[in-house]
Design a protein around this motif. Structure first.
Motif, PDB file in Angstrom:
ATOM      1  N   PHE A  44      -6.596  -8.260  -5.653  1.00  0.00           N
ATOM      2  CA  PHE A  44      -5.354  -8.208  -4.885  1.00  0.00           C
ATOM      3  C   PHE A  44      -5.116  -6.825  -4.299  1.00  0.00           C
ATOM      4  O   PHE A  44      -4.703  -6.678  -3.145  1.00  0.00           O
ATOM      5  CB  PHE A  44      -4.202  -8.622  -5.807  1.00  0.00           C
ATOM      6  CG  PHE A  44      -2.937  -8.994  -5.111  1.00  0.00           C
ATOM      7  CD1 PHE A  44      -2.828 -10.187  -4.432  1.00  0.00           C
ATOM      8  CD2 PHE A  44      -1.837  -8.156  -5.165  1.00  0.00           C
ATOM      9  CE1 PHE A  44      -1.644 -10.548  -3.808  1.00  0.00           C
ATOM     10  CE2 PHE A  44      -0.656  -8.502  -4.552  1.00  0.00           C
ATOM     11  CZ  PHE A  44      -0.554  -9.699  -3.860  1.00  0.00           C
ATOM     12  N   GLU A  45      -5.382  -5.783  -5.096  1.00  0.00           N
ATOM     13  CA  GLU A  45      -5.100  -4.423  -4.645  1.00  0.00           C
ATOM     14  C   GLU A  45      -6.000  -4.003  -3.484  1.00  0.00           C
ATOM     15  O   GLU A  45      -5.661  -3.071  -2.742  1.00  0.00           O
ATOM     16  CB  GLU A  45      -5.243  -3.437  -5.802  1.00  0.00           C
ATOM     17  CG  GLU A  45      -6.643  -3.291  -6.352  1.00  0.00           C
ATOM     18  CD  GLU A  45      -6.713  -2.315  -7.513  1.00  0.00           C
ATOM     19  OE1 GLU A  45      -7.824  -1.902  -7.854  1.00  0.00           O
ATOM     20  OE2 GLU A  45      -5.656  -1.977  -8.071  1.00  0.00           O
ATOM     21  N   LEU A  46      -7.124  -4.701  -3.293  1.00  0.00           N
ATOM     22  CA  LEU A  46      -7.987  -4.402  -2.153  1.00  0.00           C
ATOM     23  C   LEU A  46      -7.325  -4.751  -0.826  1.00  0.00           C
ATOM     24  O   LEU A  46      -7.722  -4.251   0.225  1.00  0.00           O
ATOM     25  CB  LEU A  46      -9.305  -5.172  -2.268  1.00  0.00           C
ATOM     26  CG  LEU A  46     -10.205  -4.865  -3.464  1.00  0.00           C
ATOM     27  CD1 LEU A  46     -11.423  -5.779  -3.449  1.00  0.00           C
ATOM     28  CD2 LEU A  46     -10.619  -3.404  -3.457  1.00  0.00           C
ATOM     29  N   PHE A  47      -6.296  -5.604  -0.876  1.00  0.00           N
ATOM     30  CA  PHE A  47      -5.636  -6.062   0.337  1.00  0.00           C
ATOM     31  C   PHE A  47      -4.180  -5.605   0.396  1.00  0.00           C
ATOM     32  O   PHE A  47      -3.337  -6.240   1.029  1.00  0.00           O
ATOM     33  CB  PHE A  47      -5.715  -7.588   0.420  1.00  0.00           C
ATOM     34  CG  PHE A  47      -7.113  -8.122   0.447  1.00  0.00           C
ATOM     35  CD1 PHE A  47      -7.853  -8.124   1.617  1.00  0.00           C
ATOM     36  CD2 PHE A  47      -7.710  -8.596  -0.712  1.00  0.00           C
ATOM     37  CE1 PHE A  47      -9.155  -8.601   1.653  1.00  0.00           C
ATOM     38  CE2 PHE A  47      -9.017  -9.086  -0.691  1.00  0.00           C
ATOM     39  CZ  PHE A  47      -9.740  -9.086   0.495  1.00  0.00           C
ATOM     40  N   ALA A  48      -3.892  -4.464  -0.237  1.00  0.00           N
ATOM     41  CA  ALA A  48      -2.504  -3.999  -0.342  1.00  0.00           C
ATOM     42  C   ALA A  48      -1.865  -3.743   1.016  1.00  0.00           C
ATOM     43  O   ALA A  48      -0.641  -3.831   1.161  1.00  0.00           O
ATOM     44  CB  ALA A  48      -2.441  -2.736  -1.201  1.00  0.00           C
ATOM     45  N   ASP A  49      -2.654  -3.440   2.033  1.00  0.00           N
ATOM     46  CA  ASP A  49      -2.110  -3.248   3.382  1.00  0.00           C
ATOM     47  C   ASP A  49      -1.602  -4.550   3.983  1.00  0.00           C
ATOM     48  O   ASP A  49      -0.880  -4.529   4.983  1.00  0.00           O
ATOM     49  CB  ASP A  49      -3.177  -2.660   4.310  1.00  0.00           C
ATOM     50  CG  ASP A  49      -3.116  -1.140   4.362  1.00  0.00           C
ATOM     51  OD1 ASP A  49      -1.996  -0.592   4.284  1.00  0.00           O
ATOM     52  OD2 ASP A  49      -4.167  -0.502   4.479  1.00  0.00           O
ATOM     53  N   ALA A 103       0.828  -1.205   0.000  1.00  0.00           N
ATOM     54  CA  ALA A 103       0.000   0.000   0.000  1.00  0.00           C
ATOM     55  C   ALA A 103       0.862   1.255   0.000  1.00  0.00           C
ATOM     56  O   ALA A 103       0.449   2.298  -0.522  1.00  0.00           O
ATOM     57  CB  ALA A 103      -0.919   0.000   1.215  1.00  0.00           C
ATOM     58  N   ASP A 104       2.066   1.163   0.573  1.00  0.00           N
ATOM     59  CA  ASP A 104       2.978   2.301   0.595  1.00  0.00           C
ATOM     60  C   ASP A 104       3.862   2.368  -0.641  1.00  0.00           C
ATOM     61  O   ASP A 104       4.459   3.410  -0.927  1.00  0.00           O
ATOM     62  CB  ASP A 104       3.879   2.226   1.838  1.00  0.00           C
ATOM     63  CG  ASP A 104       3.091   2.282   3.133  1.00  0.00           C
ATOM     64  OD1 ASP A 104       2.015   2.909   3.142  1.00  0.00           O
ATOM     65  OD2 ASP A 104       3.558   1.699   4.133  1.00  0.00           O
ATOM     66  N   ARG A 105       3.964   1.244  -1.354  1.00  0.00           N
ATOM     67  CA  ARG A 105       4.823   1.173  -2.541  1.00  0.00           C
ATOM     68  C   ARG A 105       4.067   0.545  -3.711  1.00  0.00           C
ATOM     69  O   ARG A 105       4.432  -0.521  -4.207  1.00  0.00           O
ATOM     70  CB  ARG A 105       6.082   0.357  -2.230  1.00  0.00           C
ATOM     71  CG  ARG A 105       7.042   0.993  -1.236  1.00  0.00           C
ATOM     72  CD  ARG A 105       7.661   2.282  -1.794  1.00  0.00           C
ATOM     73  NE  ARG A 105       8.241   2.098  -3.120  1.00  0.00           N
ATOM     74  CZ  ARG A 105       9.506   1.685  -3.319  1.00  0.00           C
ATOM     75  NH1 ARG A 105      10.284   1.413  -2.300  1.00  0.00           N
ATOM     76  NH2 ARG A 105       9.969   1.555  -4.552  1.00  0.00           N
ATOM     77  N   PRO A 106       3.007   1.199  -4.182  1.00  0.00           N
ATOM     78  CA  PRO A 106       2.242   0.628  -5.304  1.00  0.00           C
ATOM     79  C   PRO A 106       3.083   0.491  -6.570  1.00  0.00           C
ATOM     80  O   PRO A 106       2.736  -0.290  -7.458  1.00  0.00           O
ATOM     81  CB  PRO A 106       1.096   1.627  -5.497  1.00  0.00           C
ATOM     82  CG  PRO A 106       1.573   2.901  -4.866  1.00  0.00           C
ATOM     83  CD  PRO A 106       2.429   2.477  -3.723  1.00  0.00           C
TER      84      PRO A 106
END
Length: 252
Positions: free
Chosen positions: A44-49, A9-12
């Motif tokens: 996948f991007e929904l769980f980036a954290d 989430a900090d490094r997309p």
């Protein structure tokens, strides 16, 4: 060599090299239909954290550690459907906007160049620390006890076999226990991979020309083949391990 672990989430900007990182998983294990729901960029991007990316000192992505939060009505009893169940519940929890009360590890993968450097332990601890950062009291893990060499030995007995030093004989389970994990229970149908015989032949290079159990390299249990119906199914057992996210406080 030094390594840096970041939250996706900090490094997309690391999403693409993360996806392109070579995986050592057997091909058939990437065909789990439940797993394919999660390992899709849109989901996948929904769980980036909950996704960690590891880089070497040159900036190359050399590892990833993936987890998923979900709602479990009774967290004292972990579900029999293990890895598949964590993914299914995680997606349902997110789409229905329920409150997640547990988080499960899904994968820790390394490139071949970094294996043997204890980086898997580093990523496991980082997943645990990330779970704590996000407010969870423990990290669950439906892990593959892939050091078992006797296919006839029940998983339930194998996971409790120990070396003279008291640590598990299974290498991956040993990593978890050394990191403070506690063996909880067996998830007997953690991953289910169905397919046609043509698909299984493509995935494995094996003939699949007889009904019954067929041993497949990389599988923990035999694949069950049904020639009459033209299908084969792999049902993998895993073992649930619990990691307190505050091990020191748990020990007290």
């Amino acid at each position: 060599m030094t390594f840096t672990v970041s939250v996706l989430a900090d490094r997309p900007d690391l999403a693409e090299p993360l996806w392109n990182m070579h995986s050592s998983w057997p091909t058939f294990m990437t065909k789990d239909p439940i797993g394919s729901m999660y390992f899709d960029p849109a989901i996948f991007e929904l769980f980036a954290d909950h996704v960690l990316v590891c880089q070497d000192d040159a900036g190359a992505v050399v590892g990833r550690a993936i987890s998923i939060p979900f709602h479990l009505p009774d967290a004292s009893v972990l579900p029999a459907d293990g890895w598949d169940g964590a993914i299914r519940r995680g997606i349902c929890t997110r789409l229905t906007e329920k409150s997640a009360n547990v988080v499960s590890a899904l994968e820790i993968s390394l490139t071949s160049s970094t294996q043997g450097r204890s980086l898997s332990t580093t990523l496991l601890v980082a997943l645990r620390d990330n779970a704590r950062r996000l407010g969870f009291s423990e990290l669950l893990a439906p892990l593959r006890p892939n050091g078992r060499t006797d296919p006839d030995e029940p998983i339930a007995s194998y996971i409790h076999r120990t070396r003279p030093d008291g640590l598990p004989v299974d290498p991956w389970l040993r990593v978890h226990v050394r990191a403070g994990g506690r063996i909880d229970s067996v998830a007997p149908r953690s991953m289910v991979v169905p397919g046609t015989l043509a698909e299984w032949r493509e995935w494995t290079g094996l003939p699949f020309d007889r009904s019954g159990p067929v041993d497949v390299p990389g599988a923990l249990v035999p694949v069950i083949v049904d020639l009459d119906r033209g299908i084969a199914v792999y049902t993998e057992p895993n073992v649930w391990v619990r990691h307190a996210t505050d091990p020191q406080g748990d020990a007290e």
